[in-house]
Design a protein around this motif. Sequence first.
Motif, PDB file in Angstrom:
ATOM      1  N   PHE A 110       0.844  -1.187   0.000  1.00 58.05           N
ATOM      2  CA  PHE A 110       0.000   0.000   0.000  1.00 58.05           C
ATOM      3  C   PHE A 110       0.885   1.246   0.000  1.00 58.05           C
ATOM      4  CE2 PHE A 110       1.319  -0.370   4.308  1.00 58.05           C
ATOM      5  CZ  PHE A 110       1.265   0.911   4.848  1.00 58.05           C
ATOM      6  N   SER A 111       0.244   2.409   0.002  1.00 57.61           N
ATOM      7  CA  SER A 111       0.960   3.671   0.170  1.00 57.61           C
ATOM      8  C   SER A 111       0.049   4.644   0.910  1.00 57.61           C
ATOM      9  CB  SER A 111       1.359   4.266  -1.184  1.00 57.61           C
ATOM     10  OG  SER A 111       1.933   5.550  -1.003  1.00 57.61           O
ATOM     11  N   SER A 112       0.613   5.406   1.802  1.00 56.32           N
ATOM     12  CA  SER A 112      -0.180   6.370   2.570  1.00 56.32           C
ATOM     13  C   SER A 112      -0.719   7.493   1.692  1.00 56.32           C
ATOM     14  CB  SER A 112       0.655   6.958   3.708  1.00 56.32           C
ATOM     15  OG  SER A 112       1.796   7.626   3.189  1.00 56.32           O
ATOM     16  N   SER A 113      -0.123   7.705   0.504  1.00 56.87           N
ATOM     17  CA  SER A 113      -0.570   8.772  -0.398  1.00 56.87           C
ATOM     18  C   SER A 113      -1.596   8.292  -1.419  1.00 56.87           C
ATOM     19  CB  SER A 113       0.630   9.375  -1.142  1.00 56.87           C
ATOM     20  OG  SER A 113       1.278   8.386  -1.925  1.00 56.87           O
ATOM     21  N   CYS A 114      -1.933   7.014  -1.367  1.00 64.11           N
ATOM     22  CA  CYS A 114      -2.866   6.416  -2.334  1.00 64.11           C
ATOM     23  C   CYS A 114      -4.301   6.535  -1.804  1.00 64.11           C
ATOM     24  CB  CYS A 114      -2.482   4.959  -2.569  1.00 64.11           C
ATOM     25  SG  CYS A 114      -3.808   3.902  -3.153  1.00 64.11           S
ATOM     26  N   PRO A 115      -5.197   7.275  -2.495  1.00 64.38           N
ATOM     27  CA  PRO A 115      -6.574   7.456  -2.028  1.00 64.38           C
ATOM     28  C   PRO A 115      -7.312   6.136  -1.823  1.00 64.38           C
ATOM     29  CG  PRO A 115      -6.093   9.000  -3.789  1.00 64.38           C
ATOM     30  CD  PRO A 115      -4.933   8.049  -3.727  1.00 64.38           C
ATOM     31  N   HIS A 116      -7.101   5.184  -2.736  1.00 61.36           N
ATOM     32  CA  HIS A 116      -7.770   3.889  -2.627  1.00 61.36           C
ATOM     33  C   HIS A 116      -7.287   3.145  -1.380  1.00 61.36           C
ATOM     34  CE1 HIS A 116     -10.416   0.923  -4.134  1.00 61.36           C
ATOM     35  NE2 HIS A 116      -9.499   0.059  -4.528  1.00 61.36           N
ATOM     36  N   CYS A 117      -5.989   3.258  -1.106  1.00 55.89           N
ATOM     37  CA  CYS A 117      -5.424   2.621   0.098  1.00 55.89           C
ATOM     38  C   CYS A 117      -5.988   3.264   1.366  1.00 55.89           C
ATOM     39  CB  CYS A 117      -3.902   2.740   0.110  1.00 55.89           C
ATOM     40  SG  CYS A 117      -3.086   2.016  -1.320  1.00 55.89           S
ATOM     41  N   GLN A 118      -6.205   4.564   1.307  1.00 53.90           N
ATOM     42  CA  GLN A 118      -6.706   5.284   2.472  1.00 53.90           C
ATOM     43  C   GLN A 118      -8.108   4.822   2.861  1.00 53.90           C
ATOM     44  OE1 GLN A 118      -6.346   9.364   1.222  1.00 53.90           O
ATOM     45  NE2 GLN A 118      -4.094   9.325   1.317  1.00 53.90           N
ATOM     46  N   TYR A 139       6.964  -9.522  -5.926  1.00 47.60           N
ATOM     47  CA  TYR A 139       5.553  -9.924  -5.911  1.00 47.60           C
ATOM     48  C   TYR A 139       4.795  -9.458  -7.158  1.00 47.60           C
ATOM     49  CZ  TYR A 139       5.418 -11.924  -1.216  1.00 47.60           C
ATOM     50  OH  TYR A 139       5.585 -12.754  -0.128  1.00 47.60           O
ATOM     51  N   GLY A 140       5.499  -8.805  -8.074  1.00 49.26           N
ATOM     52  CA  GLY A 140       4.852  -8.359  -9.312  1.00 49.26           C
ATOM     53  C   GLY A 140       3.808  -7.286  -9.084  1.00 49.26           C
ATOM     54  N   VAL A 141       3.993  -6.446  -8.081  1.00 50.46           N
ATOM     55  CA  VAL A 141       2.997  -5.429  -7.736  1.00 50.46           C
ATOM     56  C   VAL A 141       3.069  -4.267  -8.722  1.00 50.46           C
ATOM     57  CG1 VAL A 141       2.285  -3.740  -5.997  1.00 50.46           C
ATOM     58  CG2 VAL A 141       2.983  -6.044  -5.296  1.00 50.46           C
ATOM     59  N   THR A 142       1.956  -3.984  -9.378  1.00 46.92           N
ATOM     60  CA  THR A 142       1.871  -2.852 -10.306  1.00 46.92           C
ATOM     61  C   THR A 142       0.757  -1.891  -9.919  1.00 46.92           C
ATOM     62  OG1 THR A 142       0.428  -4.123 -11.780  1.00 46.92           O
ATOM     63  CG2 THR A 142       2.797  -4.166 -12.247  1.00 46.92           C
ATOM     64  N   GLU A 143      -0.036  -2.250  -8.922  1.00 45.58           N
ATOM     65  CA  GLU A 143      -1.086  -1.366  -8.440  1.00 45.58           C
ATOM     66  C   GLU A 143      -1.279  -1.597  -6.948  1.00 45.58           C
ATOM     67  OE1 GLU A 143      -4.963  -4.089  -9.608  1.00 45.58           O
ATOM     68  OE2 GLU A 143      -4.235  -2.622 -11.058  1.00 45.58           O
ATOM     69  N   ILE A 144      -1.761  -0.580  -6.272  1.00 48.14           N
ATOM     70  CA  ILE A 144      -1.958  -0.677  -4.828  1.00 48.14           C
ATOM     71  C   ILE A 144      -3.357  -0.188  -4.462  1.00 48.14           C
ATOM     72  CG2 ILE A 144       0.421  -0.609  -4.009  1.00 48.14           C
ATOM     73  CD1 ILE A 144       0.261   2.431  -3.930  1.00 48.14           C
ATOM     74  N   PRO A 145      -3.918  -0.803  -3.385  1.00 45.07           N
ATOM     75  CA  PRO A 145      -3.324  -1.877  -2.585  1.00 45.07           C
ATOM     76  C   PRO A 145      -3.367  -3.220  -3.320  1.00 45.07           C
ATOM     77  CG  PRO A 145      -5.551  -1.425  -1.829  1.00 45.07           C
ATOM     78  CD  PRO A 145      -5.250  -0.384  -2.873  1.00 45.07           C
ATOM     79  N   SER A 146      -2.399  -4.081  -3.021  1.00 48.14           N
ATOM     80  CA  SER A 146      -2.360  -5.448  -3.542  1.00 48.14           C
ATOM     81  C   SER A 146      -2.311  -6.410  -2.360  1.00 48.14           C
ATOM     82  CB  SER A 146      -1.132  -5.665  -4.435  1.00 48.14           C
ATOM     83  OG  SER A 146      -1.303  -5.040  -5.687  1.00 48.14           O
ATOM     84  N   PHE A 147      -3.150  -7.435  -2.411  1.00 53.74           N
ATOM     85  CA  PHE A 147      -3.289  -8.371  -1.291  1.00 53.74           C
ATOM     86  C   PHE A 147      -2.893  -9.789  -1.700  1.00 53.74           C
ATOM     87  CE2 PHE A 147      -6.492  -5.039  -0.936  1.00 53.74           C
ATOM     88  CZ  PHE A 147      -6.301  -4.575   0.359  1.00 53.74           C
ATOM     89  N   PHE A 148      -2.182 -10.483  -0.800  1.00 52.17           N
ATOM     90  CA  PHE A 148      -1.809 -11.882  -0.986  1.00 52.17           C
ATOM     91  C   PHE A 148      -2.127 -12.621   0.310  1.00 52.17           C
ATOM     92  CE2 PHE A 148       0.791  -9.220  -3.640  1.00 52.17           C
ATOM     93  CZ  PHE A 148       0.887  -9.892  -4.845  1.00 52.17           C
ATOM     94  N   ILE A 149      -2.937 -13.667   0.214  1.00 47.37           N
ATOM     95  CA  ILE A 149      -3.260 -14.475   1.391  1.00 47.37           C
ATOM     96  C   ILE A 149      -2.421 -15.750   1.341  1.00 47.37           C
ATOM     97  CG2 ILE A 149      -5.061 -15.690   2.674  1.00 47.37           C
ATOM     98  CD1 ILE A 149      -7.110 -13.845   1.397  1.00 47.37           C
ATOM     99  N   LEU A 150      -1.689 -16.017   2.427  1.00 44.07           N
ATOM    100  CA  LEU A 150      -0.823 -17.193   2.508  1.00 44.07           C
ATOM    101  C   LEU A 150      -1.351 -18.126   3.600  1.00 44.07           C
ATOM    102  CD1 LEU A 150       2.628 -15.320   2.716  1.00 44.07           C
ATOM    103  CD2 LEU A 150       1.116 -15.549   0.741  1.00 44.07           C
ATOM    104  N   ASP A 151      -1.105 -19.424   3.421  1.00 44.34           N
ATOM    105  CA  ASP A 151      -1.442 -20.354   4.491  1.00 44.34           C
ATOM    106  C   ASP A 151      -0.275 -20.424   5.481  1.00 44.34           C
ATOM    107  OD1 ASP A 151       0.514 -22.009   3.419  1.00 44.34           O
ATOM    108  OD2 ASP A 151      -0.875 -23.504   2.630  1.00 44.34           O
ATOM    109  N   LYS A 152      -0.360 -21.317   6.447  1.00 42.28           N
ATOM    110  CA  LYS A 152       0.669 -21.370   7.489  1.00 42.28           C
ATOM    111  C   LYS A 152       2.037 -21.768   6.956  1.00 42.28           C
ATOM    112  CE  LYS A 152      -0.579 -26.084   8.879  1.00 42.28           C
ATOM    113  NZ  LYS A 152      -1.067 -26.930  10.004  1.00 42.28           N
TER     114      LYS A 152
END
Length: 449
Positions: A349-357, A414-427
Motif C-alpha cells: 500500500f501507500s499512505s498517499s494512495c486514495p484507494h489505500c486510504q 511480488y509483481g505489484v503494479t497497483e496498490i493496494p495489492s493483497f496476498f493471502i498465505l497459508d501457514k
Amino acid sequence: MFSRLLLLIFLISTSLQAQYTLTGKINSKGNFSWVLLYEIQNAKPVYVENANVKDGRFTFNFTKDQPAGIYRIYYQIEERLYVDFIYNKESVDFTFNPEDPAGSIVFSTSKENKIYQSYYNAISKEQKQLDSLQVAYFRSKDAKVLKELKKQYIKQLAEVNKTQKIFEKRSEGLLAHHFIVASARYNPKEPEKDPKAYLLGVKEHFFDHVDFNDKVLSNSTFINDKFLDFVFYLNQANDQDKTNLLQKKAIEDITTRISGNYPLLKAFEESALKQYVDDGNLRMVNYLLKDHYEILPLDYQDYAFKHKVETEIKTAVGSKAPNIEWVEKGDEKNLYDLFGNDYYIVVFFSSSCPHCQSEMPMLHDFIKGIKNIKVIAVGLEDERTGWEKMTADWKEYINILDLEKWDSFRAKAYGVTEIPSFFILDKNKVIIAKPDDVNELKRIFQSAE
C-alpha cells in the motif's frame, strides 16, 4: 484592421486543425469526471489524449492528420471498461450505457459506425434463429420433426447469407467493410446431427473469411480477439490435461497460419499469456513462453512483459510466496521465520494512495481481534511522515517502510503494479488467494469459517 486579420487567420488555422469531432454521452447517473482516448495499433491501445466529462458528455477534436482506424474510449480505466468505434475522417457522435456498453451504444452520426452497428444487429438476429434451429436438430429424435427442422434451417441459412452479402455490398469502400467481411461465420449447408461433427466443422472453417495480411484488421484487436476465442472457447474439455492438449494444438494451428507475421504473433502470444496467468494455468504459461514467445525475434520480445509474467508465475496461487526481509529493532527478520499463525496477509500500500486510504482501515477493522492471522503491511513510500501517521494504530501488524516505492525489490518480487495489492498465505507461506480488494478478502475468510 490588423487585429481582425489575425483573428481571421486564427479561425482558419483552427478549422484546418480540428476538422472532425468525437462527441459522446454516458447515459448514467454515475459520477464520471473524465475519459481517455486511445488509438488501437497492432492490437494494443496507444494513448492519444483525455477529456473532461460534464453532465455525461465529452468531446474530442480530430486533426486532419489523425489516422483512420479503430479507437477506444476508456471511461473506467481501473476496471478496463471501454467502448470501441471506427474513425475514418468523419465526425462521430454516440451515446451508451456504461453498464452495457456494447449492447447499448447508439451512433447518431458516422456512416462507418452506423453501417457496422446495423450489420451487427441484423446478422446477430438472423444467426441466432439459425443457431436455435441447429440446437433443436441436435435434440430431436422424431423423423418428421427433423425433416421440418432441416427445411427451416436451409431457408434460414439463405437469410443469413443474404444479409451478409447485402452488408458486404453496402459497405464497400469503408473501413467497416473489412470487419463485416471477416465477421462472416461458417454454417454447415445442412444441420448437423452430431454435435462433435458440428464443432469440428466450426473449428476447421473458423478463419475462412479472415485475411491475416489485412492491415486494417491486424492493426485492430479483431484478429487477436478471434485467435483468443478459437483457443479459449472452441477448445475446451472436461479434464484440464485434455483442455491443455487441445489448446496447445490450437496455438500451433494459429502460429502456423501466421508464421513470419511477428506483430500478430507477438500480440496473440502476449494476450494468451495474460489469460493463462489470470487463470493460474502455470503449465500453459511455461509452454507458451518457452515454445513460442522466447523464440520470437528479439525485437518482438518485450522483456518487461516477460519479467512480469515470470513474476506472476512466482506469485500464482499454489506457489510458495517470495520471501520478504526487514529489520526490526536492529534484528534481521524474514517472512519464513514467522510461525504460529494459520494465515498470513501480505499487503502492499501507500499512505498517499486514495484507494489505500479507504481500503486499509477496512482491513484493520476486519482483522482486529482475529488471533490466527498475521498481516505484513509493506508501505511503498516517498517519505516517512505519512506512513508513520497511517500505521500508528496498526500495532498487531508487521509494518515495513519501503522508501524505494515502485523501485522496491519487494514489490518487484511480488509483481505489484497497483496498490493496494493483497496476498493471502497459508501457514506454510503458500499463496492461496490474491483478492482484488478488502471485500473479496473478507468473503474468502468468511467462506472458510
